[in-house]
Design an enzyme around this catalytic site. Structure first.
Site, PDB file in Angstrom:
ATOM      1  CD  GLU A  17       9.441   2.277  19.282  1.00 22.68           C
ATOM      2  OE1 GLU A  17       9.721   1.383  18.592  1.00 22.68           O
ATOM      3  OE2 GLU A  17       8.807   2.721  20.350  1.00 22.68           O
ATOM      4  CE  LYS A 111      12.736 -15.887   1.092  1.00 22.56           C
ATOM      5  NZ  LYS A 111      11.638 -15.376   1.952  1.00 22.56           N
ATOM      6  CD  GLU A 484       0.535  -4.021 -10.671  1.00 21.17           C
ATOM      7  OE1 GLU A 484       1.052  -4.015  -9.621  1.00 21.17           O
ATOM      8  OE2 GLU A 484       0.719  -4.866 -11.657  1.00 21.17           O
ATOM      9  NE  ARG A 515      10.655  -3.455   1.931  1.00 23.52           N
ATOM     10  CZ  ARG A 515       9.270  -2.928   1.651  1.00 23.52           C
ATOM     11  NH1 ARG A 515       9.205  -1.454   1.906  1.00 23.52           N
ATOM     12  NH2 ARG A 515       8.457  -3.537   1.004  1.00 23.52           N
ATOM     13  CG  ASP A 599       2.485 -10.660 -10.797  1.00 24.29           C
ATOM     14  OD1 ASP A 599       2.945 -10.705 -11.923  1.00 24.29           O
ATOM     15  OD2 ASP A 599       2.177  -9.433 -10.301  1.00 24.29           O
ATOM     16  CD  GLU A 665      15.983 -10.489 -10.759  1.00 22.34           C
ATOM     17  OE1 GLU A 665      14.969  -9.807  -9.909  1.00 22.34           O
ATOM     18  OE2 GLU A 665      17.193 -10.226 -10.330  1.00 22.34           O
ATOM     19  CG  HIS A 694      16.364  -4.818  -8.630  1.00 24.83           C
ATOM     20  ND1 HIS A 694      16.336  -5.656  -9.885  1.00 24.83           N
ATOM     21  CD2 HIS A 694      15.628  -5.231  -7.672  1.00 24.83           C
ATOM     22  CE1 HIS A 694      15.674  -6.595  -9.343  1.00 24.83           C
ATOM     23  NE2 HIS A 694      15.019  -6.305  -8.175  1.00 24.83           N
ATOM     24  CB  CYS A 726      10.684  -7.007 -11.487  1.00 25.37           C
ATOM     25  SG  CYS A 726       9.380  -7.193 -10.173  1.00 25.37           S
TER      26      CYS A 726
HETATM   27  N1  GLN Z   1       2.610  -6.990 -11.082  1.00 23.01           N
HETATM   28  C1  GLN Z   1       3.877  -6.565 -10.024  1.00 23.01           C
HETATM   29  C2  GLN Z   1       4.287  -5.277 -10.411  1.00 23.01           C
HETATM   30  O1  GLN Z   1       4.559  -4.971 -11.572  1.00 23.01           O
HETATM   31  C3  GLN Z   1       4.803  -7.580 -10.000  1.00 23.01           C
HETATM   32  C4  GLN Z   1       5.756  -7.269  -8.866  1.00 23.01           C
HETATM   33  C5  GLN Z   1       6.624  -8.280  -8.369  1.00 23.01           C
HETATM   34  O2  GLN Z   1       6.964  -9.402  -8.948  1.00 23.01           O
HETATM   35  N2  GLN Z   1       7.135  -8.349  -7.247  1.00 23.01           N
HETATM   36  O3  GLN Z   1       4.589  -4.422  -9.414  1.00 23.01           O
HETATM   37 ZN    ZN Z   2       8.845  -9.330 -10.108  1.00 25.26          ZN
END
Ligand code: GLN
Ligand code: ZN
Length: 755
Positions: A17, A111, A484, A515, A599, A665, A694, A726
């Site tokens: 909620e 985190k 994917e 989230r 991954d 990254e 991002h 990413c």
């Molecule tokens: N292979 C995943 C993607 O491209 C990797 C995502 C991730 O590292 N969080 O979405």
């Molecule tokens: Zn990633």
């Protein structure tokens, strides 16, 4: 009286909620008044629920619109000056701190210890001042008292608040801010006392970390200063042992200590020995971090031992805040009944805490029915055919050392791979996912609801693959991916196809802000009934002459983002998952896929709280990765991907994974972390991310070229790949195509330049 209390309750609500209300407010669909009332209703409901369960002291101040650390920043009047907010924060301003505004980027998020919860990092300047800021905590305490709740306000302690923040001025030492900060904490405590608060919980989870000595030395003076004139303080620690500080903690003038005896059972005795007669010891014995039912008989035995020395000084609680588990198991009507009987969510855990307190007070006969139920559930789990798979157990125990190493060393493999793949220098690739458009998500949802036939679903996904391949070919990328589109989530997708996993309907936990995530539950031995990805990859490869990269999630990431069984070692579950992935890797190889990426986005976040435990963790997690990836020919190229930028302290383990290529990254940290790779002489190929995924911003060719030049100054050019940071699933096609076009032109430029 043995008191049953709670450290914190999940604020999101059984039906999320809070998420819905907050997001509706952001969209302008509900007013601020409506949001406030949604929050008030949730708090009232959660207090009532805890009181009904028999919790004697109920946490207040565990509620937050976005994050509890951000609430502390608001309470302490410590909003970053760059936002230019003066006085008490409005709700709109509070959300701007969390989400950014037109002029300022959001406060950084990171985190919370080793959980999947993220907090907003306090920012400290030379000019940072603390003043009593938002009044929310006091209002909530009053609100709770009005409803007749025995409120125990919860605050994050001054040391944890400072330690988890970041200095934004060179030369500033945040510990120097402590005296000013304590002035405000004392004001807060005095206000709470004036409100009639008897007990106050102050959380100092940093005490479980390997804390620098000067921080340890600060504890005594801080609590000497705070206790004077304050309500009774229960100092709470959790997530690991604080036994190394036991003498110091026992000597504090606080009225009680809370310790986590789920994560660190041995510390119970250390604390109980010579425990001061004027203090409460709160034993965190019900696991606040996992979803399994408590073994009440075993807990009662431990607690009875403690009660012998502590008497009524002993309190009972969950190990930590229940923020990290879902709200209520009763909602799970579709879950297998047997598996469900092994589980407990926040609401059920409170019941367990109360039952244990009653059993301690009145003897085990008084809780005979609960003990019987707990026993039956425990027995049904131990002997359940659902959890046991002989073949998997045998495979794990007969793993031999050749199974966790590639046939040849990297130098030989990469030569064989190059011979076969004939890739240009500075090969270009992406990390796996392409934009997950609304159509893709609708198609998946329709299929899941049975509104789309297998054939129609397959045709729709194949169309997405064709589109992704065609875009990549026209962009001129060297190593392609299928995109994917068929995956909702990189862990759930595999969990749904593996034995030993189950899924809840409402098992949400807050990840950050609004989230929430719904982690899969690993309840039994893990096995793979049939290939999971090979058909999609085979189809994708059939569309192109370029190598098509197979895409899997690694064993540690699957483990880390699930609720893991607690009846066998994590390391063993990791190996079981590794064997399932190993089979998939080999099926991909048989399907003609010559490059396979596994991954391991969560390898780093699995690091234990204490450094002393790191090497064991890294040993078994690296082994699991190697088991997953070693069953292939030299000519099959193994990639791995990690999306973070702090590698310095784990590079030997990363190298020991022995992936042929690692993509990481780096764009936001300006390639700085590559220094660590150079210093360590990281031997294998590296793709340092040049495109920050991002943000919707399209990076120019020049800036990516600059990053790659920086990279080639520290890494031999024949080892370098070019790729984004990413996956691209959160981006739109237009920006992705523009960015990748620039990225490919960087490769062309570098290839034509002389070495
Ligand atoms: N292979 C995943 C993607 O491209 C990797 C995502 C991730 O590292 N969080 O979405
Ligand atoms: Zn990633």
């Amino acid at each position: 009286m043995t008191i049953a209390h709670n450290l914190g309750f999940p604020r999101i609500g059984a039906q999320r909620e809070l998420k819905q209300a907050v997001e509706a407010y952001w969209k302008g669909n509900i007013s601020e008044a409506e949001l406030l009332s949604a929050g008030k209703n949730l708090r009232a409901r959660h207090w009532q629920l805890q009181r009904d369960a028999g919790i004697a002291l109920i946490p207040v101040g565990d509620f937050a619109w976005y994050d509890q650390m951000l609430n502390m920043t608001a309470l302490l009047g410590a909003t970053p000056a760059r936002f230019g907010f003066n006085g008490a924060l409005s709700l709109a301003q509070y959300f701007q701190l969390a989400r950014g505004n037109a002029r300022q980027h959001a406060m950084e998020m990171t985190k919370w210890f080793d959980t999947n919860y993220h907090y907003l990092v306090p920012e400290f300047l030379n000019t940072t001042e603390f003043t009593l800021g938002s009044e929310w905590l006091f209002d909530e305490v009053a609100e709770a008292q009005e409803t007749g709740i025995n409120a125990k306000p919860v605050l994050i302690g001054p040391l944890t608040y400072l330690y988890l923040g970041k200095e934004k001025n060179a030369g500033l030492r945040r510990l120097n801010l402590l005296p000013d900060l304590l002035v405000v904490y004392r004001q807060i405590l005095a206000r709470l006392k004036a409100q009639g608060v008897e007990w106050l919980q102050i959380d100092e989870p940093i005490l479980a970390l390997d804390l620098p000595q000067e921080w340890v030395e600060a504890v005594q003076p801080v609590y000497a200063a705070l206790c004077d004139g304050a309500p009774k303080i229960l100092l709470a620690t959790y997530f690991d042992s604080v036994a190394n500080h036991a003498d110091m903690l026992k000597s504090l003038p606080v009225a009680g200590l809370h310790i986590d005896i789920v994560r660190a059972p041995q510390q119970a005795d250390v604390f109980a020995r010579n425990y001061p007669a004027d203090k409460i010891l709160s034993a965190g014995i019900v696991d606040g971090r996992n979803i399994w039912r408590n073994n009440l008989a075993a807990s009662l035995q431990v607690l009875n031992g403690l009660r012998e020395t502590l008497g009524d000084q002993l309190w009972i609680a969950p190990s930590c805040s229940l923020l990290h588990v879902p709200v209520d198991l009763e909602q799970e009507i579709k879950l297998d009944k047997t598996i469900k009987s092994w589980m407990a969510f926040a609401t059920q855990k409170l019941g367990e805490v109360v039952t244990l307190a009653v059993g301690l007070q009145h003897g085990k006969e008084s809780i005979a029915p609960q003990l019987a139920k707990s026993h039956t559930a425990g027995q049904s789990r131990v002997y359940s055919p659902l959890i046991f798979n002989r073949e998997v157990r045998q495979r794990v125990s007969s793993l031999k050392s050749p199974d966790d190493r590639r046939a040849s060393p990297f130098a030989k493999r990469i030569a064989a791979q190059q011979e076969k793949l004939k890739l240009p220098s500075f090969p270009t690739t992406t990390i796996g996912s392409f934009p997950q458009t609304a159509e893709i998500r609708q198609t998946r949802a329709a299929y899941k609801q049975g509104k789309l036939s297998d054939a129609d679903y397959q045709a729709a996904m194949q169309a997405e693959i064709r589109h992704a391949v065609q875009v990549q070919e026209s962009l001129g990328l060297d190593v392609l991916v299928h995109g994917e589109a068929e995956r909702n989530d990189m862990v759930e997708y595999f969990g749904e196809q593996l034995q030993g996993f189950c899924f809840t309907e409402f098992g949400w936990v807050q990840s950050y802000g609004s989230r929430c995530v719904k982690p899969p539950v690993i309840y039994g031995d893990v096995s793979r009934p049939k290939p999971m990805t090979a058909e999609w990859s085979r189809y994708a490869q059939s569309l192109t002459g370029k190598p098509m990269k197979g895409m899997l999630t690694g064993p540690i990431t699957i483990l880390q983002w699930s609720f893991v069984r607690n009846d066998i070692a994590r390391a063993d579950t990791a190996l079981q998952i590794a064997l399932a992935i190993r089979d998939e890797v080999q099926d991909l190889e048989r399907a003609g896929i010559t490059i396979i990426q596994i991954d391991e986005a969560a390898l780093r976040e699995g690091l234990p709280i204490k450094r002393a435990d790191w090497s064991y963790y890294l040993e078994w997690s690296v082994r699991a990765f190697r088991v997953a990836t070693s069953g292939v020919a030299d000519t099959t190229q193994i990639h791995t991907h990690m999306c973070y930028s702090e590698f310095n302290d784990i590079l030997p383990a990363i190298a020991a994974m022995d992936a042929d290529v690692i993509t990481i990254e780096t764009s936001r940290s300006d390639m700085e972390l590559l220094d660590a790779f150079r210093a360590f002489k990281y031997p294998n190929d590296i793709g340092p991310g040049v495109y920050d995924i991002h943000s919707p911003r399209v990076p120019s060719k020049e800036e990516m070229l600059r990053l790659m030049r920086k990279a080639s100054a520290v890494i031999p050019r024949e080892r370098l790949w070019i790729n984004p940071d990413c996956g691209l699933k959160t981006r739109g096609w237009a920006e992705v195509e523009a960015a990748l076009k620039n990225m490919v032109s960087v490769a062309h430029e570098l290839r034509s330049a002389r070495a």
